[in-house]
Design a protein around this motif. Structure first.
Motif, PDB file in Angstrom:
ATOM      1  N   ASP A 148       0.827  -1.213   0.000  1.00 42.54           N
ATOM      2  CA  ASP A 148       0.000   0.000   0.000  1.00 42.54           C
ATOM      3  C   ASP A 148       0.859   1.260   0.000  1.00 42.54           C
ATOM      4  N   ASP A 149       2.023   1.192   0.650  1.00 43.74           N
ATOM      5  CA  ASP A 149       2.921   2.350   0.705  1.00 43.74           C
ATOM      6  C   ASP A 149       3.738   2.519  -0.568  1.00 43.74           C
ATOM      7  N   GLY A 150       3.599   1.608  -1.522  1.00 45.79           N
ATOM      8  CA  GLY A 150       4.349   1.701  -2.762  1.00 45.79           C
ATOM      9  C   GLY A 150       5.805   1.288  -2.632  1.00 45.79           C
ATOM     10  N   ARG A 151       6.139   0.540  -1.583  1.00 47.99           N
ATOM     11  CA  ARG A 151       7.518   0.111  -1.390  1.00 47.99           C
ATOM     12  C   ARG A 151       7.832  -1.186  -2.136  1.00 47.99           C
ATOM     13  N   ILE A 152       6.838  -2.041  -2.313  1.00 42.97           N
ATOM     14  CA  ILE A 152       6.985  -3.260  -3.104  1.00 42.97           C
ATOM     15  C   ILE A 152       5.745  -3.397  -3.972  1.00 42.97           C
ATOM     16  N   SER A 153       5.876  -4.121  -5.067  1.00 42.46           N
ATOM     17  CA  SER A 153       4.761  -4.221  -6.013  1.00 42.46           C
ATOM     18  C   SER A 153       3.757  -5.294  -5.623  1.00 42.46           C
ATOM     19  N   LYS A 154       4.207  -6.352  -4.936  1.00 48.20           N
ATOM     20  CA  LYS A 154       3.285  -7.397  -4.506  1.00 48.20           C
ATOM     21  C   LYS A 154       3.822  -8.068  -3.250  1.00 48.20           C
ATOM     22  N   ASN A 155       2.931  -8.679  -2.510  1.00 48.83           N
ATOM     23  CA  ASN A 155       3.301  -9.326  -1.251  1.00 48.83           C
ATOM     24  C   ASN A 155       3.882 -10.705  -1.540  1.00 48.83           C
ATOM     25  N   PRO A 156       5.104 -10.991  -1.067  1.00 47.04           N
ATOM     26  CA  PRO A 156       5.705 -12.304  -1.318  1.00 47.04           C
ATOM     27  C   PRO A 156       5.159 -13.418  -0.426  1.00 47.04           C
ATOM     28  N   CYS A 157       4.313 -13.074   0.553  1.00 46.55           N
ATOM     29  CA  CYS A 157       3.717 -14.106   1.411  1.00 46.55           C
ATOM     30  C   CYS A 157       2.568 -14.764   0.668  1.00 46.55           C
ATOM     31  N   ARG A 158       2.898 -15.791  -0.101  1.00 48.39           N
ATOM     32  CA  ARG A 158       1.931 -16.436  -0.990  1.00 48.39           C
ATOM     33  C   ARG A 158       1.913 -17.951  -0.791  1.00 48.39           C
ATOM     34  N   ILE A 159       2.211 -18.397   0.422  1.00 48.99           N
ATOM     35  CA  ILE A 159       2.277 -19.827   0.707  1.00 48.99           C
ATOM     36  C   ILE A 159       0.904 -20.299   1.170  1.00 48.99           C
ATOM     37  N   LYS A 160       0.288 -21.139   0.387  1.00 48.76           N
ATOM     38  CA  LYS A 160      -1.067 -21.597   0.689  1.00 48.76           C
ATOM     39  C   LYS A 160      -1.092 -22.383   1.998  1.00 48.76           C
ATOM     40  N   GLY A 161      -2.002 -21.995   2.886  1.00 50.54           N
ATOM     41  CA  GLY A 161      -2.193 -22.706   4.140  1.00 50.54           C
ATOM     42  C   GLY A 161      -1.231 -22.325   5.241  1.00 50.54           C
ATOM     43  N   ALA A 162      -0.264 -21.432   4.965  1.00 46.22           N
ATOM     44  CA  ALA A 162       0.741 -21.099   5.977  1.00 46.22           C
ATOM     45  C   ALA A 162       0.163 -20.283   7.128  1.00 46.22           C
ATOM     46  N   ASP A 163      -0.999 -19.680   6.923  1.00 45.73           N
ATOM     47  CA  ASP A 163      -1.595 -18.847   7.969  1.00 45.73           C
ATOM     48  C   ASP A 163      -2.513 -19.638   8.897  1.00 45.73           C
ATOM     49  N   ARG A 164      -2.671 -20.919   8.644  1.00 45.27           N
ATOM     50  CA  ARG A 164      -3.635 -21.705   9.410  1.00 45.27           C
ATOM     51  C   ARG A 164      -2.989 -22.353  10.623  1.00 45.27           C
ATOM     52  N   GLU A 165      -3.746 -22.341  11.711  1.00 46.64           N
ATOM     53  CA  GLU A 165      -3.344 -23.050  12.924  1.00 46.64           C
ATOM     54  C   GLU A 165      -4.268 -24.254  13.098  1.00 46.64           C
ATOM     55  N   ASN A 166      -3.675 -25.357  13.481  1.00 48.39           N
ATOM     56  CA  ASN A 166      -4.469 -26.541  13.778  1.00 48.39           C
ATOM     57  C   ASN A 166      -4.115 -27.047  15.173  1.00 48.39           C
TER      58      ASN A 166
END
Length: 370
Positions: A148-166
């Motif tokens: 959003d600040d224009g510092r990078i063009s896209k977010n590199p955090c693109r790992i499917k399922g990495a945000d899930r807790e089980n």
């Protein structure tokens, strides 16, 4: 030294044999890569990337992307409106699990591959699944702001399922067990235990309650604040997710709270729950003071049953009443549907009861037909 003019940007062969490159950005300023390239093809590829970004309106100023994640992440935590407890959690996650591994990298050099390697390293070093998922979500949020600040063009955090807790399923007490536990803990904390379970309040919300927050004639608790422990200091903050809420109480809890208030000095600004000496209950010594583990063991609950599992129990009881997801979110103080949906499986027993009744109806009608 030779120089080759191109349609977009310039490539210069240096005396060292390596290649430099530059181009004019949308603002008319000349941009440089901050490094040289081994081959002309590498320099051309760098120029082609920025040309494509400018044509697709995804170009970012490379100077902005050179800021180190360590500095940017610290500022992100400081500037965002967070509860004290959440701010402390984020600061701890960043300090222990993100900054030591990625903090030295400029924002524009944090690739998906780097994120994947960082996450694998955390897991290899024995971080819990919950800690790894929380750290990943925090990094993703920080880098979303960098986009959003224009510092990078896209977010590199693109790992499917990495945000899930089980996490493993937490134990749930039955209603009789809740009351037996309250009896074992004793009169000072009896209402404290019952309110945690039957009103689904968090520890910090319970110890922050003031007598004016109770309207027992209407059977309501107004959850306006939470108490946060920061070392030896106690601070009042907003409830989790900055959401104040009103919780309707079952009649049995209203009667328990009336009895409890009758035993303490009336004071609208006074705390509802205190220790035996009148102080604020503290997480660190409460379990020892009330001999929590002994009480848990005596009534047959699992040895790992925690105080927070009382709230977990209350959430399950609320789900069993048939409350909608939105209603559960309001009662529990959850900000996301996902959090409330955890308890929807508590209605499985009701679903089974309906299925059993339906089976009986079908069988009875089959018998009539036969």
């Amino acid at each position: 030294m030779t120089r080759q003019r191109r349609e977009f940007g310039n490539i210069r062969k240096r005396e060292s044999g390596r290649y430099g490159a530059s181009y004019l950005g949308p603002d008319g300023l000349r941009r440089y890569p901050g490094r040289t390239f081994a081959t002309r093809a590498d320099a051309q590829a760098w120029l082609a990337l920025h040309q494509t970004q400018m044509r697709s309106a995804s170009w970012t100023d490379p100077r902005l992307g050179r800021r180190k994640l360590g500095d940017y992440g610290g500022q992100w935590i400081a500037e965002h409106q967070l509860s004290l407890r959440t701010r402390d959690l984020y600061a701890s996650l960043f300090r222990l699990h993100i900054d030591p591994f990625l903090g030295h990298l400029p924002l524009d050099q944090i690739t998906t591959e780097a994120v994947r390697s960082w996450r694998a390293r955390l897991r290899d070093q024995g971080r819990s699944e919950s800690t790894v998922a929380k750290s990943y979500r925090l990094l993703r949020a920080i880098l979303n702001t960098a986009v959003d600040d224009g510092r990078i063009s896209k977010n590199p955090c693109r790992i499917k399922g990495a945000d899930r807790e089980n996490p493993p399923e937490r134990p749930v007490a039955s209603v009789p067990e809740v009351f037996m536990l309250a009896d074992r803990i004793g009169p000072t904390y009896r209402a404290f235990v019952l309110t945690a379970a039957l009103a689904s309040l968090r520890w910090g919300e319970l110890v922050a309650l003031r007598q004016r927050d109770l309207d027992l004639e209407a059977g309501l608790i107004f959850v306006r604040h939470s108490m946060v422990e920061r070392g030896r200091h106690l601070e009042i903050s907003q409830p989790k997710n900055n959401r104040t809420r009103t919780v309707a109480l079952p009649g049995v809890l209203v009667e328990e709270l009336k009895s409890h208030l009758a035993r303490i000095p009336p004071n609208p600004e006074g705390p509802v729950f205190t220790g035996e000496r009148g102080g604020v209950p503290r997480r660190g010594n409460w379990r020892a003071n009330v001999r929590w583990r002994d009480a848990v063991k005596a009534i047959g609950l699992p040895d790992g049953f925690r105080f927070h599992d009382l709230r977990h129990t209350g959430n399950h009881l609320a789900a069993q009443t048939g409350a909608s997801t939105r209603e559960l979110m309001q009662r529990m103080g959850h900000s996301t549907v996902r959090a409330a949906m955890i308890y929807q499986h508590a209605t499985d027993s009701r679903s089974r009861e309906i299925a059993d009744r339906l089976d009986g109806l079908i069988r009875s009608q089959q018998e009539v037909r036969d």
